[in-house]
Write a protein that holds these residues in place. Structure first.
Motif, mmCIF file in Angstrom:
data_model
loop_
_atom_site.group_PDB
_atom_site.id
_atom_site.type_symbol
_atom_site.label_atom_id
_atom_site.label_comp_id
_atom_site.label_asym_id
_atom_site.label_seq_id
_atom_site.Cartn_x
_atom_site.Cartn_y
_atom_site.Cartn_z
ATOM 1 N N ILE A 130 0.838 -1.210 0.000
ATOM 2 C CA ILE A 130 0.000 0.000 0.000
ATOM 3 C C ILE A 130 0.866 1.251 0.000
ATOM 4 C CG2 ILE A 130 -1.819 1.262 1.193
ATOM 5 C CD1 ILE A 130 -2.522 -1.424 2.604
ATOM 6 N N ALA A 131 1.868 1.287 0.882
ATOM 7 C CA ALA A 131 2.716 2.473 0.998
ATOM 8 C C ALA A 131 3.412 2.786 -0.320
ATOM 9 C CB ALA A 131 3.736 2.276 2.116
ATOM 10 N N ASP A 132 3.901 1.758 -1.010
ATOM 11 C CA ASP A 132 4.572 1.973 -2.292
ATOM 12 C C ASP A 132 3.604 2.518 -3.333
ATOM 13 O OD1 ASP A 132 7.092 1.172 -1.460
ATOM 14 O OD2 ASP A 132 6.842 -0.903 -2.116
ATOM 15 N N ALA A 133 2.421 1.924 -3.408
ATOM 16 C CA ALA A 133 1.433 2.361 -4.395
ATOM 17 C C ALA A 133 1.044 3.815 -4.178
ATOM 18 C CB ALA A 133 0.194 1.465 -4.333
ATOM 19 N N VAL A 134 0.840 4.186 -2.932
ATOM 20 C CA VAL A 134 0.436 5.554 -2.604
ATOM 21 C C VAL A 134 1.545 6.549 -2.936
ATOM 22 C CG1 VAL A 134 -0.067 7.091 -0.671
ATOM 23 C CG2 VAL A 134 -1.269 4.917 -0.867
ATOM 24 N N LEU A 135 2.774 6.216 -2.582
ATOM 25 C CA LEU A 135 3.893 7.125 -2.839
ATOM 26 C C LEU A 135 4.148 7.295 -4.333
ATOM 27 C CD1 LEU A 135 6.204 5.912 0.038
ATOM 28 C CD2 LEU A 135 5.309 8.235 -0.223
ATOM 29 N N ALA A 136 4.021 6.227 -5.089
ATOM 30 C CA ALA A 136 4.192 6.324 -6.541
ATOM 31 C C ALA A 136 3.070 7.147 -7.160
ATOM 32 C CB ALA A 136 4.224 4.931 -7.161
ATOM 33 N N SER A 137 1.851 6.890 -6.732
ATOM 34 C CA SER A 137 0.691 7.548 -7.308
ATOM 35 C C SER A 137 0.678 9.050 -7.054
ATOM 36 C CB SER A 137 -0.598 6.931 -6.734
ATOM 37 O OG SER A 137 -1.732 7.526 -7.316
ATOM 38 N N SER A 138 1.295 9.494 -5.958
ATOM 39 C CA SER A 138 1.214 10.906 -5.552
ATOM 40 C C SER A 138 2.503 11.691 -5.780
ATOM 41 C CB SER A 138 0.802 10.987 -4.085
ATOM 42 O OG SER A 138 1.706 10.263 -3.260
ATOM 43 N N ALA A 139 3.423 11.158 -6.596
ATOM 44 C CA ALA A 139 4.678 11.861 -6.886
ATOM 45 C C ALA A 139 4.418 12.945 -7.931
ATOM 46 C CB ALA A 139 5.736 10.875 -7.363
ATOM 47 N N PHE A 140 3.930 14.062 -7.478
ATOM 48 C CA PHE A 140 3.478 15.178 -8.329
ATOM 49 C C PHE A 140 4.650 15.724 -9.148
ATOM 50 C CE2 PHE A 140 2.029 19.378 -9.453
ATOM 51 C CZ PHE A 140 0.656 19.295 -9.518
ATOM 52 N N PRO A 141 4.539 15.746 -10.483
ATOM 53 C CA PRO A 141 5.673 16.119 -11.331
ATOM 54 C C PRO A 141 6.169 17.541 -11.092
ATOM 55 C CG PRO A 141 3.621 16.103 -12.581
ATOM 56 C CD PRO A 141 3.324 15.485 -11.257
ATOM 57 N N GLY A 142 7.480 17.674 -11.006
ATOM 58 C CA GLY A 142 8.095 18.972 -10.795
ATOM 59 C C GLY A 142 8.162 19.383 -9.348
ATOM 60 N N ILE A 143 7.376 18.748 -8.503
ATOM 61 C CA ILE A 143 7.348 19.073 -7.081
ATOM 62 C C ILE A 143 7.924 17.925 -6.259
ATOM 63 C CG2 ILE A 143 5.911 19.706 -5.114
ATOM 64 C CD1 ILE A 143 6.044 21.862 -7.236
ATOM 65 N N ILE A 144 7.416 16.711 -6.469
ATOM 66 C CA ILE A 144 7.881 15.537 -5.723
ATOM 67 C C ILE A 144 8.684 14.652 -6.674
ATOM 68 C CG2 ILE A 144 7.181 13.534 -4.357
ATOM 69 C CD1 ILE A 144 4.605 14.995 -3.688
ATOM 70 N N SER A 145 9.834 14.182 -6.217
ATOM 71 C CA SER A 145 10.690 13.353 -7.065
ATOM 72 C C SER A 145 9.998 12.030 -7.397
ATOM 73 C CB SER A 145 12.023 13.086 -6.369
ATOM 74 O OG SER A 145 11.843 12.274 -5.219
ATOM 75 N N PRO A 146 10.316 11.431 -8.546
ATOM 76 C CA PRO A 146 9.734 10.129 -8.913
ATOM 77 C C PRO A 146 10.026 9.077 -7.841
ATOM 78 C CG PRO A 146 10.829 11.116 -10.798
ATOM 79 C CD PRO A 146 11.188 11.959 -9.611
ATOM 80 N N TYR A 147 9.134 8.112 -7.749
ATOM 81 C CA TYR A 147 9.266 7.048 -6.751
ATOM 82 C C TYR A 147 9.592 5.742 -7.468
ATOM 83 C CZ TYR A 147 8.281 4.227 -2.613
ATOM 84 O OH TYR A 147 8.385 3.368 -1.544
ATOM 85 N N GLU A 148 10.572 5.014 -6.967
ATOM 86 C CA GLU A 148 11.042 3.806 -7.637
ATOM 87 C C GLU A 148 10.477 2.541 -6.984
ATOM 88 O OE1 GLU A 148 15.276 1.588 -8.804
ATOM 89 O OE2 GLU A 148 15.257 3.722 -8.246
ATOM 90 N N ILE A 149 9.948 1.659 -7.826
ATOM 91 C CA ILE A 149 9.475 0.341 -7.390
ATOM 92 C C ILE A 149 10.028 -0.696 -8.359
ATOM 93 C CG2 ILE A 149 7.482 -1.136 -6.928
ATOM 94 C CD1 ILE A 149 5.795 1.361 -6.502
#
Length: 260
Positions: A130-149
């Motif tokens: 769940i934590a991974d899915a949420v962090l990836a889904s909410s990595a707002f471009p230009g503001i939050i860095s991409p999330y790696e899975i």
């Protein structure tokens, strides 16, 4: 429209802090005894829906948002492509969900993110944490860095599908959509920093295609008052206002949809 005995789908759009309106709307749905079977969510919609499916009450979701100061200095990064390090939020969600997977939640979950290399939408289900899915889904471009899975880089699901109600087509008898990203009314002076320009460009890019998807829903909750609020609202009083706007919008539109 009657909801009893129906297979209900619920779609929650992205919207940053305005996603708290999702929680307010969920409070009203709870009061009416309306519980979804499937939930599709992206970005803040993924956060709210996961907390809700975990058993958090809407008021507890509000408190969760208020407990995190998004622009705290410890969240910033100078080594990754973004102002905020997506990993900085991992502990917040791990403290709630641990290593639990989407398949362990109360509803069938469909959380979206964008594979930044292929450009394709990724729908997270069942076996993903769940934590991974949420962090990836909410990595707002230009503001939050991409999330790696698993070696793949993900960004906000809203990049390619901000309102993923189409994911639930054919799966449910009735589809309810909550859309919390109306276009803000701004002045030139409001576009004075990278955060404001990025958020504006993102909203404009997705607005037209998102609203076309309203026709896929049997009931749409879309509070226009949210246009007065920032995507990255940090004021706690305004967070409460956003929550209440979601509740009142659901209540008002319910009176119309229930007689259909």
């Amino acid at each position: 429209m009657k909801f009893d005995g129906k297979n209900i789908g619920l779609t929650l759009s992205g919207g940053g802090t305005k996603g708290l309106a999702h929680a307010g709307a969920l409070k009203f749905l709870d009061e009416q005894g309306i519980r979804p079977n499937h939930i599709a969510g992206t970005s803040s919609g993924a956060i709210v829906s996961s907390l809700y499916a975990w058993g958090k009450k809407p008021e507890e979701i509000l408190e969760f948002f208020k407990s995190i100061y998004f622009f705290h200095w410890k969240h910033f990064t100078f080594r990754k492509p973004g102002l905020i390090d997506s990993l900085a939020f991992r502990d917040y969600f791990h403290n709630v969900f641990g290593d639990a997977t989407l398949g362990e939640l109360s509803f069938k979950m469909h959380l979206t993110a964008t594979d930044l290399v292929s450009g394709k939408l990724r729908i997270f289900e069942d076996n993903i944490k769940i934590a991974d899915a949420v962090l990836a889904s909410s990595a707002f471009p230009g503001i939050i860095s991409p999330y790696e899975i698993d070696g793949r880089l993900y960004g906000d699901g809203g990049i390619v599908n901000h309102f993923p109600t189409d994911i639930l087509q054919g799966r449910c008898d009735t589809n309810i959509g909550i859309y919390v990203s109306p276009i803000q009314k701004i002045q030139k002076e409001d576009l004075s920093n990278i955060k404001a320009v990025t958020a504006r460009a993102y909203d404009l890019l997705s607005a037209n295609s998102n609203m076309q998807k309203f026709t896929l829903c049997d009931w749409v909750i879309s509070p226009e008052e949210l246009a007065l609020y920032s995507t990255f609202e940090t004021n706690k009083q305004k967070m409460e206002e956003i929550f209440n706007i979601g509740y009142e919008a659901a209540k008002k539109s319910y009176n119309d949809v229930i007689i259909l």
